[in-house]
Design a protein around this motif. Structure first.
Motif, PDB file in Angstrom:
ATOM      1  N   PHE A  75       0.847  -1.186   0.000  1.00 17.10           N
ATOM      2  CA  PHE A  75       0.000   0.000   0.000  1.00 17.10           C
ATOM      3  C   PHE A  75       0.880   1.234   0.000  1.00 17.10           C
ATOM      4  O   PHE A  75       2.090   1.154   0.219  1.00 17.10           O
ATOM      5  CB  PHE A  75      -0.890   0.031   1.247  1.00 17.10           C
ATOM      6  CG  PHE A  75      -1.916  -1.065   1.308  1.00 17.10           C
ATOM      7  CD1 PHE A  75      -3.180  -0.890   0.769  1.00 17.10           C
ATOM      8  CD2 PHE A  75      -1.607  -2.284   1.904  1.00 17.10           C
ATOM      9  CE1 PHE A  75      -4.127  -1.903   0.831  1.00 17.10           C
ATOM     10  CE2 PHE A  75      -2.547  -3.291   1.976  1.00 17.10           C
ATOM     11  CZ  PHE A  75      -3.812  -3.108   1.438  1.00 17.10           C
ATOM     12  N   VAL A  76       0.286   2.364  -0.223  1.00 19.24           N
ATOM     13  CA  VAL A  76       0.930   3.652   0.022  1.00 19.24           C
ATOM     14  C   VAL A  76       0.321   4.180   1.307  1.00 19.24           C
ATOM     15  O   VAL A  76      -0.900   4.303   1.422  1.00 19.24           O
ATOM     16  CB  VAL A  76       0.690   4.638  -1.134  1.00 19.24           C
ATOM     17  CG1 VAL A  76       1.229   6.018  -0.774  1.00 19.24           C
ATOM     18  CG2 VAL A  76       1.351   4.137  -2.409  1.00 19.24           C
ATOM     19  N   ASP A  77       1.156   4.469   2.319  1.00 24.36           N
ATOM     20  CA  ASP A  77       0.603   4.856   3.617  1.00 24.36           C
ATOM     21  C   ASP A  77       0.099   6.286   3.593  1.00 24.36           C
ATOM     22  O   ASP A  77       0.089   6.955   2.554  1.00 24.36           O
ATOM     23  CB  ASP A  77       1.615   4.613   4.741  1.00 24.36           C
ATOM     24  CG  ASP A  77       2.791   5.585   4.707  1.00 24.36           C
ATOM     25  OD1 ASP A  77       2.734   6.578   3.953  1.00 24.36           O
ATOM     26  OD2 ASP A  77       3.777   5.337   5.433  1.00 24.36           O
ATOM     27  N   PHE A  78      -0.336   6.764   4.764  1.00 19.87           N
ATOM     28  CA  PHE A  78      -0.990   8.067   4.850  1.00 19.87           C
ATOM     29  C   PHE A  78      -0.011   9.231   4.697  1.00 19.87           C
ATOM     30  O   PHE A  78      -0.415  10.380   4.637  1.00 19.87           O
ATOM     31  CB  PHE A  78      -1.754   8.160   6.177  1.00 19.87           C
ATOM     32  CG  PHE A  78      -2.853   7.135   6.280  1.00 19.87           C
ATOM     33  CD1 PHE A  78      -4.087   7.343   5.678  1.00 19.87           C
ATOM     34  CD2 PHE A  78      -2.638   5.943   6.965  1.00 19.87           C
ATOM     35  CE1 PHE A  78      -5.084   6.391   5.756  1.00 19.87           C
ATOM     36  CE2 PHE A  78      -3.639   4.982   7.049  1.00 19.87           C
ATOM     37  CZ  PHE A  78      -4.867   5.216   6.439  1.00 19.87           C
ATOM     38  N   GLN A  79       1.267   8.927   4.654  1.00 21.33           N
ATOM     39  CA  GLN A  79       2.275   9.950   4.359  1.00 21.33           C
ATOM     40  C   GLN A  79       2.845   9.793   2.949  1.00 21.33           C
ATOM     41  O   GLN A  79       3.814  10.463   2.594  1.00 21.33           O
ATOM     42  CB  GLN A  79       3.420   9.871   5.379  1.00 21.33           C
ATOM     43  CG  GLN A  79       3.073  10.461   6.753  1.00 21.33           C
ATOM     44  CD  GLN A  79       2.096   9.585   7.504  1.00 21.33           C
ATOM     45  OE1 GLN A  79       2.233   8.367   7.514  1.00 21.33           O
ATOM     46  NE2 GLN A  79       1.111  10.204   8.118  1.00 21.33           N
ATOM     47  N   GLY A  80       2.253   8.904   2.155  1.00 23.36           N
ATOM     48  CA  GLY A  80       2.697   8.734   0.777  1.00 23.36           C
ATOM     49  C   GLY A  80       3.854   7.782   0.601  1.00 23.36           C
ATOM     50  O   GLY A  80       4.425   7.687  -0.486  1.00 23.36           O
ATOM     51  N   ARG A  81       4.221   7.068   1.673  1.00 27.89           N
ATOM     52  CA  ARG A  81       5.328   6.122   1.589  1.00 27.89           C
ATOM     53  C   ARG A  81       4.807   4.723   1.275  1.00 27.89           C
ATOM     54  O   ARG A  81       3.700   4.362   1.703  1.00 27.89           O
ATOM     55  CB  ARG A  81       6.110   6.088   2.910  1.00 27.89           C
ATOM     56  CG  ARG A  81       6.793   7.396   3.267  1.00 27.89           C
ATOM     57  CD  ARG A  81       7.550   7.248   4.574  1.00 27.89           C
ATOM     58  NE  ARG A  81       6.636   7.047   5.689  1.00 27.89           N
ATOM     59  CZ  ARG A  81       6.240   8.029   6.512  1.00 27.89           C
ATOM     60  NH1 ARG A  81       6.680   9.273   6.325  1.00 27.89           N
ATOM     61  NH2 ARG A  81       5.412   7.773   7.503  1.00 27.89           N
ATOM     62  N   LYS A  82       5.593   3.934   0.560  1.00 29.36           N
ATOM     63  CA  LYS A  82       5.219   2.562   0.291  1.00 29.36           C
ATOM     64  C   LYS A  82       5.272   1.762   1.586  1.00 29.36           C
ATOM     65  O   LYS A  82       6.231   1.859   2.356  1.00 29.36           O
ATOM     66  CB  LYS A  82       6.164   1.936  -0.745  1.00 29.36           C
ATOM     67  CG  LYS A  82       5.754   0.531  -1.162  1.00 29.36           C
ATOM     68  CD  LYS A  82       6.669  -0.005  -2.253  1.00 29.36           C
ATOM     69  CE  LYS A  82       6.270  -1.432  -2.638  1.00 29.36           C
ATOM     70  NZ  LYS A  82       7.145  -1.982  -3.707  1.00 29.36           N
TER      71      LYS A  82
END
Length: 205
Positions: A75-82
């Motif tokens: 997923f891409v987390d809530f900070q835009g990181r994988k």
């Protein structure tokens, strides 16, 4: 969180531990009749699945399951990181009007600024967080009976009401059957009496 192919919306700064009037709350129910706990919920239709912060899952002593390699998702987390989701938990949330929802939640990254997130699948099936969650923590413990991953919720007198309703239905069914029996008997008696009168008249002629 979203899949890597989707864009991620910016997230707000971490919330303080103080309660705010705009918070939405759900009560997490446990097995073995442990005391239910309240947590802040919100929804995010940008992610297909539900999420819970790892510290919250550990603090509430939820049973965290390790996913098999073939089940692990990126997923891409809530900070835009994988982010590779490797753990899940199952629990029942009790929301507004004491309605319960049993679902799977992925364990989010430690860096996520969330408590519990309801994803798009939940929203499509049940409604937005504002529709299913309470606006404040519960004031009193809920009476719950939890078996494995299935939770049955009974208010103080719900079972008595159901039993009373069933008894009433049984009585009404018996009374209806008795009325039909009596009517059938009267009809038979009336028919026999009518036939007897006709026979008597013929004999008199």
């Amino acid at each position: 969180m979203t899949s890597p192919a989707n864009n991620t919306r910016p997230t707000a700064a971490p919330k303080a531990e103080t309660h705010h009037s705009g918070d939405l709350w759900g009560r997490i129910l446990f097995k073995n009749n442990r005391e239910p706990r309240d947590a802040r919920f919100k929804d995010d239709t940008g992610t297909p699945v539900n999420w819970i912060h790892p510290s919250l899952a550990k603090r509430f002593k939820l049973d965290i399951e390790q996913l098999e390699e073939r089940e692990i998702k990126d997923f891409v987390d809530f900070q835009g990181r994988k982010y590779r989701a490797r753990q899940i938990v199952y629990f029942t949330m009790m929301g507004r009007n004491q309605k319960t929802y049993w679902n799977k939640y992925y364990v989010a990254s430690e860096k996520s600024n969330i408590d519990v997130i309801l994803g798009d699948e939940f929203v499509n099936a049940n409604g937005r967080a504002r529709d299913v969650c309470d606006t404040a923590p519960h004031a009193a413990p809920a009476q719950v009976f939890v078996l494995e991953r299935k939770v049955t919720f009974w208010q103080n007198n719900v079972k008595e009401q159901m039993d009373a309703g069933q008894a009433k239905n049984d009585r009404e069914a018996q009374e209806l059957a008795e009325k039909k029996r009596r009517k059938s008997q009267r009809d038979r008696e009336g028919k026999s009496k009518s036939e007897g009168l006709k026979s008597h008249k013929k004999e008199n002629k």
